[in-house]
Design an enzyme around this catalytic site. Structure first.
Site, PDB file in Angstrom:
ATOM      1  N   GLU B  47       3.442  -3.512  -2.129  1.00  0.00           N
ATOM      2  CA  GLU B  47       2.623  -2.813  -3.119  1.00  0.00           C
ATOM      3  C   GLU B  47       3.300  -2.622  -4.478  1.00  0.00           C
ATOM      4  OE1 GLU B  47       3.540  -1.473  -0.203  1.00  0.00           O
ATOM      5  OE2 GLU B  47       4.083   0.650  -0.393  1.00  0.00           O
ATOM      6  N   ASN B  48       4.594  -2.941  -4.562  1.00  0.00           N
ATOM      7  CA  ASN B  48       5.220  -2.906  -5.886  1.00  0.00           C
ATOM      8  C   ASN B  48       4.899  -4.146  -6.720  1.00  0.00           C
ATOM      9  OD1 ASN B  48       6.858  -4.193  -3.900  1.00  0.00           O
ATOM     10  ND2 ASN B  48       8.545  -4.251  -5.344  1.00  0.00           N
TER      11      ASN B  48
END
Lengths: 233, 218
Positions: B47-48
């Site tokens: 998710e980064n």
């Protein structure tokens, strides 16, 4: 149109006590190292920092926490910082923890000129306390407001003299939407090139959002969790 | 024998399907990547800002600009793509990620999950967990059946601050595989050598047992 300033000190010269600032980065990846060092040197105080994380004890925003320059942190995850935890539990530091996607969306809303967004993250949890809930097509969403930040400080890989920015790999993270969200946006880059040197198709952040840009020096790029595997012999 | 962390990951890997986009949380869920069946193609989302996460780099090849959501140095696989955090949570919110696997401190029989805060003790933050559980179509929790004090983590209702409400679909613990159904935790499989009675004793929430419960095989 030349937005180039000579140093980090010049770039942050008007960041004042009590300012609300956004700082790009995820963990220690893609953080504006030069501007953080300049803020520590300037010893500006009572800052509200909007950043996904709070650095580690001796790097990143952790350096500002050591100097007690931060009044309030707005973050999604602050787990790697003992000084942070100490200041939080002793009540010296105010902390607002918000979901990571909400953090990103509130920056995005500011950069897109929208006052608020609806998101399902946090519905039914303490994050929803005091917030307006709206039901769309049978599902509940929270109303979350766009951030208002005096300054946004971002780190990019390459930038040109007009402020156009390109990020590298996962060092992109929050930098593009924070760049769009500051009243004044400061970009530090690893490589500053003349306008025209970057292919227009490859630019991630259009320079219209960037007010000041400089080439940073001596990037440490500290690795938080060095994980490797062995080569098979 | 209760399952090891690796066996929990191995069992969860059997839930993967060809073509899935999958988000793996920190801890046991990260280990699932080691057991993806060779015959299927799965794309891992971090998710980064990455789709197409690969294994850890070889020693000496670490890239500080290339990390996963646990801040670990990683690599990419062919076909990978980088994007910013708003787009990352955009694809999560829009339901494009097929499966989310994450850890938990507590899960309730209604599928509520708590995994981000112990009031007065631990305040690390929710990271992306609240966004993930609010939007994922399929959520599997990987966790120990009991906490270090020996208390059940499968409860009638969570006691810790919630991360999400009514969202967990399946649990793979060190003792069992259970589905969350309208009636409670439905026991599907048990760890090798672990009896139904032991699972019953260690599940505080409502447990549904129908017919013979098969043992997992590895």
């Amino acid at each position: 149109m030349n937005k180039v300033v000579a140093t980090a000190g010049e770039a942050i010269h008007d960041i004042h006590d009590g300012a609300v600032i956004m700082l790009g980065g995820f963990g220690l990846c893609g953080i504006p190292e030069n501007c953080i060092a300049a803020l520590v040197k300037k010893a500006v105080k009572n800052l509200t920092c909007i950043s996904n994380n709070a650095g580690v004890d001796d790097f990143g925003i952790g350096l500002m926490l050591q100097q007690k320059q931060v009044k309030k942190m707005i973050s999604s995850y602050v787990g790697e910082n003992a000084e942070f935890e100490r200041q939080l539990l002793s009540g010296e530091l105010e902390v607002e923890l918000i979901p990571q996607g909400t953090l990103a969306s509130r920056c995005m809303a500011a950069g897109y000129g929208m006052p608020a967004v609806f998101t399902p993250a946090g519905v039914g949890t303490e994050v929803a306390d005091g917030k307006e809930v709206r039901n769309f097509n049978g599902k509940d969403y929270l109303l979350e407001y766009a951030f208002e930040a005096d300054f946004a400080i971002v780190k990019a890989w390459k930038g040109d003299t007009q402020g156009n920015l390109i990020y590298k790999e996962t060092a992109r993270n929050f930098n593009p939407m924070m760049a769009m969200a500051g009243r004044i946006t400061i970009a530090e880059v690893e490589e500053l090139v003349p306008a025209g040197a970057l292919a227009p198709d490859h630019i991630h952040t259009p320079g219209i959002y960037v007010h000041r840009i400089f080439q940073g020096a001596a990037y440490e790029k500290r690795i938080e969790q060095r994980t490797t595997r062995k080569k098979k012999s | 024998m209760a399952l090891s962390k690796e066996q929990i990951a191995k069992r969860i890997a059997r839930e993967l399907r060809d073509g899935y986009y999958v988000n793996l949380g920190i801890g046991i869920p990260t280990l699932v990547a080691n057991y993806i069946p060779e015959e299927i193609n799965v794309v891992l989302q971090s998710e980064n800002g990455l789709l197409g996460m690969g294994p850890f780099p070889f020693e000496g090849e670490e890239d500080p600009d290339l990390i996963n959501a646990g801040k670990q140095t990683i690599t990419t696989v062919p076909g990978s793509v980088f994007f910013d955090s708003a787009m990352s949570f955009g694809m999560i919110r829009a339901g494009k990620v097929n499966l989310t696997v994450l850890g938990a401190m507590e899960v309730s029989e209604k599928g509520d999950i708590a995994n981000w805060k112990i009031p007065g003790k631990m305040v690390k933050g929710m990271g992306g967990a609240m966004d993930l559980v609010a939007s994922a179509k399929n959520i599997i929790v990987a966790m120990m059946h009991s906490n270090p004090k020996g208390e059940s983590k499968l409860l009638p209702a969570c006691t810790l601050p919630l991360t999400g409400v009514g969202c967990v679909k399946k649990i793979v613990s060190d003792l069992a595989v259970l589905d969350i159904t309208p009636g409670g935790f439905k026991l599907l499989e048990r760890a090798p050598g672990v009896s139904v009675d032991e699972i019953k004793a260690k599940t505080a929430g409502k447990l549904i047992i129908e017919g013979d419960i098969p043992e997992m095989t590895f």
